[in-house]
Design a protein around this motif. Structure first.
Motif, PDB file in Angstrom:
ATOM      1  N   GLY A   1     -15.145   1.979 -11.084  1.00  0.00           N
ATOM      2  CA  GLY A   1     -13.836   2.441 -10.625  1.00  0.00           C
ATOM      3  C   GLY A   1     -12.724   1.562 -11.164  1.00  0.00           C
ATOM      4  O   GLY A   1     -11.656   2.047 -11.549  1.00  0.00           O
ATOM      5  N   LYS A   2     -12.957   0.255 -11.209  1.00  0.00           N
ATOM      6  CA  LYS A   2     -11.973  -0.674 -11.769  1.00  0.00           C
ATOM      7  C   LYS A   2     -11.855  -0.492 -13.281  1.00  0.00           C
ATOM      8  O   LYS A   2     -10.757  -0.485 -13.829  1.00  0.00           O
ATOM      9  CB  LYS A   2     -12.344  -2.128 -11.457  1.00  0.00           C
TER      10      LYS A   2
ATOM     11  N   ASN B   1     -10.150   2.751 -14.142  1.00  0.00           N
ATOM     12  CA  ASN B   1      -8.836   2.858 -13.496  1.00  0.00           C
ATOM     13  C   ASN B   1      -8.776   4.104 -12.618  1.00  0.00           C
ATOM     14  O   ASN B   1      -7.828   4.884 -12.672  1.00  0.00           O
ATOM     15  CB  ASN B   1      -7.722   2.864 -14.548  1.00  0.00           C
ATOM     16  N   ASN B   2      -9.830   4.279 -11.827  1.00  0.00           N
ATOM     17  CA  ASN B   2      -9.993   5.460 -10.995  1.00  0.00           C
ATOM     18  C   ASN B   2      -9.155   5.333  -9.733  1.00  0.00           C
ATOM     19  O   ASN B   2      -9.155   4.305  -9.078  1.00  0.00           O
ATOM     20  CB  ASN B   2     -11.472   5.644 -10.647  1.00  0.00           C
ATOM     21  N   GLU B   3      -8.458   6.402  -9.388  1.00  0.00           N
ATOM     22  CA  GLU B   3      -7.601   6.419  -8.209  1.00  0.00           C
ATOM     23  C   GLU B   3      -8.371   6.747  -6.924  1.00  0.00           C
ATOM     24  O   GLU B   3      -7.787   6.754  -5.860  1.00  0.00           O
ATOM     25  CB  GLU B   3      -6.487   7.458  -8.404  1.00  0.00           C
ATOM     26  N   GLY B   4      -9.654   7.035  -7.029  1.00  0.00           N
ATOM     27  CA  GLY B   4     -10.451   7.436  -5.877  1.00  0.00           C
ATOM     28  C   GLY B   4     -10.649   6.305  -4.886  1.00  0.00           C
ATOM     29  O   GLY B   4     -10.397   5.134  -5.171  1.00  0.00           O
ATOM     30  N   SER B   5     -11.108   6.664  -3.710  1.00  0.00           N
ATOM     31  CA  SER B   5     -11.351   5.673  -2.667  1.00  0.00           C
ATOM     32  C   SER B   5     -12.560   4.811  -3.023  1.00  0.00           C
ATOM     33  O   SER B   5     -13.360   5.163  -3.893  1.00  0.00           O
ATOM     34  CB  SER B   5     -11.595   6.374  -1.333  1.00  0.00           C
TER      35      SER B   5
ATOM     36  N   ARG C   1     -15.777   6.705  -2.348  1.00  0.00           N
ATOM     37  CA  ARG C   1     -16.070   7.678  -3.405  1.00  0.00           C
ATOM     38  C   ARG C   1     -16.658   6.969  -4.619  1.00  0.00           C
ATOM     39  O   ARG C   1     -17.632   7.434  -5.212  1.00  0.00           O
ATOM     40  CB  ARG C   1     -14.799   8.418  -3.797  1.00  0.00           C
ATOM     41  N   ASN C   2     -16.069   5.841  -4.997  1.00  0.00           N
ATOM     42  CA  ASN C   2     -16.578   5.102  -6.152  1.00  0.00           C
ATOM     43  C   ASN C   2     -17.982   4.574  -5.896  1.00  0.00           C
ATOM     44  O   ASN C   2     -18.813   4.565  -6.794  1.00  0.00           O
ATOM     45  CB  ASN C   2     -15.641   3.953  -6.511  1.00  0.00           C
TER      46      ASN C   2
ATOM     47  N   ASN D   1     -13.686  13.353 -13.173  1.00  0.00           N
ATOM     48  CA  ASN D   1     -12.256  13.442 -13.440  1.00  0.00           C
ATOM     49  C   ASN D   1     -11.917  14.592 -14.380  1.00  0.00           C
ATOM     50  O   ASN D   1     -10.921  15.285 -14.176  1.00  0.00           O
ATOM     51  CB  ASN D   1     -11.720  12.121 -14.024  1.00  0.00           C
TER      52      ASN D   1
ATOM     53  N   ARG E   1      -8.190  16.087 -13.556  1.00  0.00           N
ATOM     54  CA  ARG E   1      -7.323  14.911 -13.433  1.00  0.00           C
ATOM     55  C   ARG E   1      -6.954  14.382 -14.782  1.00  0.00           C
ATOM     56  O   ARG E   1      -7.585  14.359 -15.711  1.00  0.00           O
ATOM     57  CB  ARG E   1      -8.017  13.811 -12.639  1.00  0.00           C
TER      58      ARG E   1
END
Length: 80
Positions: free
Chosen positions: A19-20, A23-27, A30-31, A75, A80
């Motif tokens: 996720g980092k 650059n995922n905007e998910g919670s 979720r990640n 995504n 997205r």
């Protein structure tokens, strides 16, 4: 049973790292879930080309690669 716990832990770390990286905007939850699925995907995809992770660090690296693939797919499929 211990292997399952280690697998969930590895997938959770991998999902958070992916996720980092992506650059995922998910919670975070979720990640982590995508990381658990990504661990399976990473083992399959990298196993097809002959790459296998050994030990905890190797498993995390394989799971991060798989998690990045899963996050990218989710995504792109969600627009997205």
């Amino acid at each position: 049973m211990f292997g399952l716990i280690i697998g969930l832990f590895t997938g959770g770390i991998a999902g958070w790292l992916a996720g980092k990286i992506m650059n995922n905007e998910g919670s975070v939850l979720r990640n982590i879930l995508l990381g658990i699925v990504g661990g399976i995907v990473g083992n399959v995809v990298l196993g097809l080309i002959g790459i296998h992770g050994s030990g905890l660090i190797g498993s995390i690296i394989v799971a991060v690669v798989g998690s990045c693939i899963v996050i990218w797919l989710v995504n792109n499929l969600s627009g997205r």
